[in-house]
Motif scaffolding. Structure first.
Motif, PDB file in Angstrom:
ATOM      1  N   PRO A  63     -20.827   6.620   4.712  1.00 25.75           N
ATOM      2  CA  PRO A  63     -22.141   5.613   3.867  1.00 25.75           C
ATOM      3  C   PRO A  63     -21.602   4.515   2.774  1.00 25.75           C
ATOM      4  O   PRO A  63     -22.991   3.581   3.238  1.00 25.75           O
ATOM      5  CB  PRO A  63     -23.046   7.091   3.253  1.00 25.75           C
ATOM      6  CG  PRO A  63     -21.411   8.314   3.704  1.00 25.75           C
ATOM      7  CD  PRO A  63     -21.033   7.809   4.105  1.00 25.75           C
ATOM      8  N   GLY A  64     -21.242   4.680   2.407  1.00 27.32           N
ATOM      9  CA  GLY A  64     -20.275   3.500   1.793  1.00 27.32           C
ATOM     10  C   GLY A  64     -19.507   2.025   2.561  1.00 27.32           C
ATOM     11  O   GLY A  64     -20.746   1.260   1.902  1.00 27.32           O
ATOM     12  N   GLN A  65     -20.116   2.837   3.366  1.00 29.94           N
ATOM     13  CA  GLN A  65     -18.840   0.869   4.598  1.00 29.94           C
ATOM     14  C   GLN A  65     -20.557   0.251   4.797  1.00 29.94           C
ATOM     15  O   GLN A  65     -20.060  -0.532   4.977  1.00 29.94           O
ATOM     16  CB  GLN A  65     -17.884   1.488   5.162  1.00 29.94           C
ATOM     17  CG  GLN A  65     -17.219   0.894   6.134  1.00 29.94           C
ATOM     18  CD  GLN A  65     -16.742  -0.581   5.714  1.00 29.94           C
ATOM     19  OE1 GLN A  65     -16.834  -0.440   3.983  1.00 29.94           O
ATOM     20  NE2 GLN A  65     -15.885  -1.359   6.530  1.00 29.94           N
ATOM     21  N   ALA A  66     -20.921   2.360   5.453  1.00 33.69           N
ATOM     22  CA  ALA A  66     -22.688   1.067   5.963  1.00 33.69           C
ATOM     23  C   ALA A  66     -23.375   0.587   4.928  1.00 33.69           C
ATOM     24  O   ALA A  66     -24.114   0.064   5.462  1.00 33.69           O
ATOM     25  CB  ALA A  66     -23.318   2.438   6.361  1.00 33.69           C
ATOM     26  N   ALA A  67     -23.332   1.489   3.076  1.00 35.41           N
ATOM     27  CA  ALA A  67     -24.325  -0.108   2.760  1.00 35.41           C
ATOM     28  C   ALA A  67     -23.947  -0.816   2.266  1.00 35.41           C
ATOM     29  O   ALA A  67     -24.419  -1.923   2.665  1.00 35.41           O
ATOM     30  CB  ALA A  67     -24.089   1.090   1.126  1.00 35.41           C
ATOM     31  N   ARG A  68     -21.930  -1.402   2.500  1.00 37.09           N
ATOM     32  CA  ARG A  68     -21.449  -2.724   2.311  1.00 37.09           C
ATOM     33  C   ARG A  68     -21.973  -3.809   3.567  1.00 37.09           C
ATOM     34  O   ARG A  68     -22.657  -5.371   3.264  1.00 37.09           O
ATOM     35  CB  ARG A  68     -19.926  -3.035   2.500  1.00 37.09           C
ATOM     36  CG  ARG A  68     -19.895  -2.016   0.615  1.00 37.09           C
ATOM     37  CD  ARG A  68     -18.356  -2.481   0.937  1.00 37.09           C
ATOM     38  NE  ARG A  68     -17.657  -0.852   1.553  1.00 37.09           N
ATOM     39  CZ  ARG A  68     -16.842   0.216   0.987  1.00 37.09           C
ATOM     40  NH1 ARG A  68     -17.628   1.393  -0.133  1.00 37.09           N
ATOM     41  NH2 ARG A  68     -16.730   0.597   1.794  1.00 37.09           N
ATOM     42  N   LEU A  69     -21.989  -2.896   4.828  1.00 36.43           N
ATOM     43  CA  LEU A  69     -22.228  -3.806   5.571  1.00 36.43           C
ATOM     44  C   LEU A  69     -23.867  -3.894   6.093  1.00 36.43           C
ATOM     45  O   LEU A  69     -23.786  -5.325   6.145  1.00 36.43           O
ATOM     46  CB  LEU A  69     -22.161  -3.246   7.643  1.00 36.43           C
ATOM     47  CG  LEU A  69     -22.367  -4.277   8.732  1.00 36.43           C
ATOM     48  CD1 LEU A  69     -21.550  -4.667   8.211  1.00 36.43           C
ATOM     49  CD2 LEU A  69     -22.265  -3.257   9.948  1.00 36.43           C
ATOM     50  N   LEU A  70     -24.659  -3.672   5.349  1.00 41.35           N
ATOM     51  CA  LEU A  70     -25.588  -3.782   5.443  1.00 41.35           C
ATOM     52  C   LEU A  70     -26.609  -5.078   3.572  1.00 41.35           C
ATOM     53  O   LEU A  70     -26.786  -5.611   4.014  1.00 41.35           O
ATOM     54  CB  LEU A  70     -27.183  -2.808   5.027  1.00 41.35           C
ATOM     55  CG  LEU A  70     -27.265  -1.601   6.159  1.00 41.35           C
ATOM     56  CD1 LEU A  70     -27.812  -0.278   5.654  1.00 41.35           C
ATOM     57  CD2 LEU A  70     -27.442  -2.241   7.563  1.00 41.35           C
ATOM     58  N   LYS A  71     -25.329  -4.383   2.933  1.00 41.79           N
ATOM     59  CA  LYS A  71     -25.393  -6.202   2.377  1.00 41.79           C
ATOM     60  C   LYS A  71     -25.617  -6.919   2.252  1.00 41.79           C
ATOM     61  O   LYS A  71     -25.283  -8.077   1.472  1.00 41.79           O
ATOM     62  CB  LYS A  71     -24.864  -5.083   0.811  1.00 41.79           C
ATOM     63  CG  LYS A  71     -24.655  -6.345  -0.228  1.00 41.79           C
ATOM     64  CD  LYS A  71     -25.599  -5.312  -0.764  1.00 41.79           C
ATOM     65  CE  LYS A  71     -26.032  -5.833  -2.302  1.00 41.79           C
ATOM     66  NZ  LYS A  71     -27.745  -6.242  -3.211  1.00 41.79           N
TER      67      LYS A  71
END
Length: 303
Positions: A63-71
C-alpha cells in the motif's frame, strides 16, 4: 448481514478464473437472506482482466508504494495545471522508472500466485498504472485493491485546464549546433524554425484520437476475453458434470459386475444341487426297480 464492501474486497483479491463462481455464490447467499439490493450490487461487480487483477495484487501487497505512485500523479496534475515544464519533465522521468519497477514486482507476485503475466499483459498493466495516475477515482479504487477495469487512456493529462494566470514555462534551449568549419568564416547555422502553433494542436488531437482508438481496442479485447473465459467456465462445468456422470456409470458398472458374480455363484450352486438331486432320483429309481423285481420273484415262488 451482507457487507458488499467486504465481498468486493474478497472477490477482487481472487484470480480472475475464480471470480465468477465466487461472485455468483455471494449473490445466491444474499438472495437467500432476502437481501435483494445487496444481491444486485454484487451481481453487477465486473470481473477484472488479468492486468487489472495484477494491479490490484500489487496495491494490496505494498500500500505504501501505491500511495507514493498516486502522490506522483498529483504532482503531475499540478505541474500540468501550472504549465511547469521543468517539474513535469522531472516527474515524468520518475513516473516511468517507478511504473517499470512496479510492473516487474507485479509479475513476480502474480507468478507466486500461480499466474504468469505475458508480455502483452504486462504492457496492459503499464497502461493501467498510467491510467490510475491521471484518474483520481480509479486511483482510489486501485489503492484499495478493488479496481474493476482499466481507466480510459489519457495522454499527458490533456483534459486538465491550466491554472488561471499561468503561462507555459520556457522549454529547455536546444543543444548548440557544432561550430562551422573555419573555412565557413565561423558562421553558426541558424536554429531550426519553431513549430507552428497549429502543428502542436494537431499533434495533440492526433494523440487523443490514437488514445481513444487504443482504448476501444482494449475494451473490445477485454469483452472478448470475458466472453472466452465465460465459455471456458461453462466448458469446465460441463466437464465436471460429465466426470460425475462417468463416475456414476462406473459405480453402476461395478455394482452390475458384483451382481453378475453373485448370480453366477448362485447358478453354480443350483447346478450342483440339480446334479445331486438327479443322482438321488436315479438311485431311488434303481432301488424301486429292484424292489419290484424282488416282489415279482416272490410271487413266482409262492405259486
Amino acid at each position: 448481514m451482507v457487507n458488499v464492501d467486504a465481498v468486493m474486497r474478497e472477490l477482487y483479491g481472487l484470480v480472475p478464473a475464480e471470480f465468477t463462481a465466487a461472485r455468483d455464490a455471494h449473490v445466491s447467499g444474499a438472495r437467500k437472506e432476502g437481501r435483494t439490493g445487496e444481491a444486485k450490487q454484487i451481481a453487477a461487480l465486473r470481473k477484472p482482466g488479468l492486468a487489472v487483477w495484477a494491479a490490484n495484487l500489487l496495491a494490496r501487497h505494498d500500500p505504501g508504494q501505491a500511495a507514493r505512485l498516486l502522490k506522483l500523479g498529483e504532482g503531475l496534475r499540478e505541474a500540468h495545471r501550472n504549465l511547469d515544464g521543468a517539474v513535469l519533465r522531472d516527474l515524468s522521468h520518475q513516473q516511468h522508472g517507478v511504473i517499470g519497477a512496479m510492473v516487474r514486482e507485479a509479475a513476480r507476485l502474480a507468478g507466486q500466485a500461480g499466474q504468469d503475466l505475458s508480455e502483452s499483459v504486462q504492457r496492459d498493466l503499464v497502461q493501467t498504472l498510467h491510467g490510475v495516475l491521471s484518474d483520481p477515482k480509479a486511483g482510489k479504487a486501485w489503492r484499495e485493491g478493488v479496481l474493476a477495469k482499466a481507466p480510459d487512456m489519457t495522454v499527458g493529462f490533456t483534459d486538465l485546464e491550466p491554472a488561471p494566470g499561468t503561462t507555459p514555462s520556457p522549454p529547455p534551449p536546444p543543444p548548440l549546433p557544432p561550430v562551422a568549419a573555419r573555412s565557413g568564416a565561423g558562421e553558426v547555422p541558424a536554429p531550426p524554425r519553431p513549430t507552428r502553433k497549429g502543428e502542436g494542436e494537431a499533434a495533440r488531437q492526433s494523440a487523443r484520437a490514437e488514445a481513444r482508438r487504443a482504448a476501444q481496442v482494449m475494451e473490445k479485447a477485454e469483452r472478448a476475453l470475458e466472453a472466452t473465459e465465460k465459455e471456458l467456465e461453462q466448458a469446465r462445468a460441463g466437464l465436471t458434470a460429465l466426470d460425475k456422470k462417468i463416475a456414476d456409470l462406473r459405480e453402476q458398472l461395478g455394482e452390475g459386475r458384483r451382481e453378475r458374480a453373485r448370480l453366477q455363484a448362485a447358478e453354480q450352486t443350483a447346478r450342483k444341487q440339480q446334479r445331486a438331486a438327479g443322482r438321488a432320483a436315479h438311485a431311488a429309481h434303481a432301488e424301486s426297480v429292484r424292489a419290484h423285481e424282488a416282489l415279482g420273484r416272490g410271487d413266482t415262488d409262492a405259486g
